[in-house]
Scaffold this active site. Structure first.
Site, PDB file in Angstrom:
ATOM      1  N   ALA A   1      18.766   4.955  55.465  1.00 53.05           N
ATOM      2  CA  ALA A   1      17.609   4.313  54.847  1.00 53.05           C
ATOM      3  C   ALA A   1      17.569   4.769  53.393  1.00 53.05           C
ATOM      4  CB  ALA A   1      16.339   4.709  55.581  1.00 53.05           C
TER       5      ALA A   1
ATOM      6  N   GLU B   1      22.078   4.572  63.063  1.00 56.54           N
ATOM      7  CA  GLU B   1      21.129   3.887  63.960  1.00 56.54           C
ATOM      8  C   GLU B   1      21.428   2.389  64.024  1.00 56.54           C
ATOM      9  OE1 GLU B   1      17.784   5.665  61.786  1.00 56.54           O
ATOM     10  OE2 GLU B   1      17.056   6.458  63.684  1.00 56.54           O
TER      11      GLU B   1
HETATM   12  C1  HXC Z   1      19.444   5.827  48.530  1.00 57.18           C
HETATM   13  C2  HXC Z   1      21.659   6.344  48.305  1.00 57.18           C
HETATM   14  C3  HXC Z   1      21.737   6.740  49.668  1.00 57.18           C
HETATM   15  C4  HXC Z   1      20.546   6.627  50.459  1.00 57.18           C
HETATM   16  C5  HXC Z   1      23.664   7.017  48.786  1.00 57.18           C
HETATM   17  N1  HXC Z   1      22.892   6.538  47.797  1.00 57.18           N
HETATM   18  N2  HXC Z   1      23.000   7.164  49.933  1.00 57.18           N
HETATM   19  N3  HXC Z   1      20.541   5.899  47.738  1.00 57.18           N
HETATM   20  N4  HXC Z   1      19.435   6.175  49.837  1.00 57.18           N
HETATM   21  N5  HXC Z   1      20.513   6.931  51.759  1.00 57.18           N
HETATM   22  C6  HXC Z   1      23.255   6.257  46.419  1.00 57.18           C
HETATM   23  C7  HXC Z   1      23.372   7.528  45.590  1.00 57.18           C
HETATM   24  O1  HXC Z   1      22.106   7.965  45.156  1.00 57.18           O
HETATM   25  C8  HXC Z   1      24.256   7.073  44.447  1.00 57.18           C
HETATM   26  O2  HXC Z   1      23.455   6.327  43.541  1.00 57.18           O
HETATM   27  C9  HXC Z   1      25.204   6.087  45.131  1.00 57.18           C
HETATM   28  O3  HXC Z   1      24.552   5.686  46.352  1.00 57.18           O
HETATM   29  C10 HXC Z   1      26.543   6.722  45.490  1.00 57.18           C
HETATM   30  O4  HXC Z   1      26.288   7.884  46.257  1.00 57.18           O
HETATM   31  P1  HXC Z   1      26.829   9.344  45.865  1.00 57.18           P
HETATM   32  O5  HXC Z   1      25.894  10.326  46.451  1.00 57.18           O
HETATM   33  O6  HXC Z   1      27.070   9.423  44.392  1.00 57.18           O
HETATM   34  O7  HXC Z   1      28.231   9.339  46.612  1.00 57.18           O
HETATM   35  P2  HXC Z   1      28.986  10.609  47.226  1.00 57.18           P
HETATM   36  O8  HXC Z   1      28.931  11.773  46.284  1.00 57.18           O
HETATM   37  O9  HXC Z   1      30.334  10.080  47.625  1.00 57.18           O
HETATM   38  O10 HXC Z   1      28.167  11.003  48.535  1.00 57.18           O
HETATM   39  C11 HXC Z   1      28.093  10.084  49.612  1.00 57.18           C
HETATM   40  C12 HXC Z   1      27.013  10.572  50.636  1.00 57.18           C
HETATM   41  C13 HXC Z   1      25.692  10.822  49.863  1.00 57.18           C
HETATM   42  C14 HXC Z   1      27.473  11.873  51.300  1.00 57.18           C
HETATM   43  C15 HXC Z   1      26.855   9.487  51.674  1.00 57.18           C
HETATM   44  O11 HXC Z   1      25.395   9.663  49.058  1.00 57.18           O
HETATM   45  C16 HXC Z   1      24.517  11.098  50.756  1.00 57.18           C
HETATM   46  O12 HXC Z   1      24.365  12.218  51.266  1.00 57.18           O
HETATM   47  N6  HXC Z   1      23.649  10.090  50.926  1.00 57.18           N
HETATM   48  C17 HXC Z   1      22.447  10.249  51.713  1.00 57.18           C
HETATM   49  C18 HXC Z   1      22.777  10.242  53.160  1.00 57.18           C
HETATM   50  C19 HXC Z   1      21.533  10.444  54.033  1.00 57.18           C
HETATM   51  O13 HXC Z   1      20.889  11.492  53.952  1.00 57.18           O
HETATM   52  N7  HXC Z   1      21.187   9.423  54.829  1.00 57.18           N
HETATM   53  C20 HXC Z   1      20.037   9.470  55.685  1.00 57.18           C
HETATM   54  C21 HXC Z   1      18.836   8.959  54.951  1.00 57.18           C
HETATM   55  S1  HXC Z   1      17.373   9.100  55.931  1.00 57.18           S
HETATM   56  P3  HXC Z   1      23.571   6.545  41.958  1.00 57.18           P
HETATM   57  O14 HXC Z   1      22.512   5.650  41.406  1.00 57.18           O
HETATM   58  O15 HXC Z   1      23.334   8.002  41.714  1.00 57.18           O
HETATM   59  O16 HXC Z   1      24.970   6.109  41.643  1.00 57.18           O
HETATM   60  C22 HXC Z   1      17.420   7.843  56.994  1.00 57.18           C
HETATM   61  C23 HXC Z   1      16.199   7.689  57.865  1.00 57.18           C
HETATM   62  C24 HXC Z   1      16.248   6.471  58.746  1.00 57.18           C
HETATM   63  O17 HXC Z   1      18.349   7.126  57.092  1.00 57.18           O
HETATM   64  C25 HXC Z   1      14.895   6.148  59.326  1.00 57.18           C
HETATM   65  C26 HXC Z   1      13.917   5.640  58.349  1.00 57.18           C
HETATM   66  C27 HXC Z   1      12.620   5.208  58.977  1.00 57.18           C
END
Ligand code: HXC
Length: 260
Positions: free
Chosen positions: A66, A114
């Site tokens: 998300a 999910e």
């Molecule tokens: C918003 C995101 C994102 C996310 C990545 N991006 N994941 N933006 N929400 N979940 C964006 C980054 O900010 C970045 O934007 C671009 O995508 C590329 O990502 P990087 O981080 O630069 O890439 P990398 O270094 O290769 O790392 C990849 C990654 C990391 C390990 C996947 O992006 C990451 O940890 N993302 C979050 C993963 C996460 O925690 N997901 C769960 C979310 S909670 P910019 O603008 O900087 O280029 C969830 C809850 C669900 O899902 C239920 C809700 C009700």
């Protein structure tokens, strides 16, 4: 229909549905979720589509979760509504009559994992990564991960993944039953298309009734599930596909199913 964040293409009876926000690793914000729901409605209503393949745009991610930027300043009520929107869209996708295969080509984290779990079948590329990182952000899974993950991999494994927020690779995801197959990245789409074609070549009423029997049956106690199976099995004998399938077997030829 045209959407900002979703692509829907057709190849014969197979639909390719793409989450198309590659700059944000296909993160799910309200717009993506709303458009995904609309695309699923369009697929359900399209008689030409038999099987769906769901993938993420770009090379890096299926869906990285998300959208954290969109969630960061949400109030409790807004968070609840956002979670519920995703839950409803994923349920719509899970229960649509046509089989849907997730082609996982990279990160499938949080809401991305999910979403993959709401699909009927999951195929992962060797480089894909899975996990429920939510507790590391101070939240719980919110698009039904606490419900679908234990049903898919068992309670103990689900609790470990959710409590630790560990990210696992494709081989581990395969070992615990989170994905059906792991294939080299350059073969992922072809593998999914081949599977989709095999499904599309069968009697589509039967395929859809199988999906319903499995999904509905798992929500019932086993005796009710078995009774439901008897009903859908009986229903097949009112179809032309059943007559054609069995006649073709007896005549030693390939069946020509019409979905009637
Ligand atoms: C918003 C995101 C994102 C996310 C990545 N991006 N994941 N933006 N929400 N979940 C964006 C980054 O900010 C970045 O934007 C671009 O995508 C590329 O990502 P990087 O981080 O630069 O890439 P990398 O270094 O290769 O790392 C990849 C990654 C990391 C390990 C996947 O992006 C990451 O940890 N993302 C979050 C993963 C996460 O925690 N997901 C769960 C979310 S909670 P910019 O603008 O900087 O280029 C969830 C809850 C669900 O899902 C239920 C809700 C009700």
């Amino acid at each position: 229909m045209e959407w900002n964040t979703i692509l829907l293409e057709k190849e014969g009876n197979i639909a390719l549905l793409t989450i198309n926000r590659p700059k944000a690793l296909n993160a799910l914000n309200p717009e993506v979720l709303t458009e995904l729901g609309q695309a699923v409605d369009a697929i359900s209503a399209d008689d030409e589509i038999f099987v769906v393949i769901l993938k993420g745009a770009g090379e890096k991610a299926f869906v990285a979760g998300a959208d954290i930027t969109a969630m960061k300043d949400m109030t409790a009520l807004e968070g609840r509504n956002f979670g519920q929107l995703g839950q409803e869209v994923f349920k719509k996708l899970e229960y649509m009559p046509k089989p849907i295969i997730a082609a996982i080509n990279g990160f499938a984290l949080g809401g991305g994992c999910e979403l993959a779990m709401a699909c009927d079948i999951r195929v992962a590329s060797e480089k894909s990564k899975f996990g429920q990182p939510e507790v590391g952000l101070g939240i719980t899974p919110g698009f039904a991960g606490t419900q679908r993950l234990p049903r898919l991999v068992g309670k103990g494994r689900a609790k470990e993944l959710i409590y630790t927020a560990d990210i696992i690779g494709a081989a581990d995801a395969h070992r615990i039953g989170l994905v059906n197959h792991v294939v080299p990245e350059d073969q992922l789409l072809e593998f999914c298309k081949n599977m989709a074609k095999r499904i599309a070549s069968k009697g589509q009423i039967a395929v859809r009734l199988c999906k319903s029997a499995i999904d509905q049956g798992l929500e019932m106690d086993v005796d009710k599930g078995i009774a439901y199976e008897a009903e859908v099995f009986g229903l097949c004998f009112a179809t032309t596909d059943q007559t054609e399938g069995m006649t073709a077997f007896v005549e030693k030829r390939k069946p020509n199913f019409t979905g009637k």
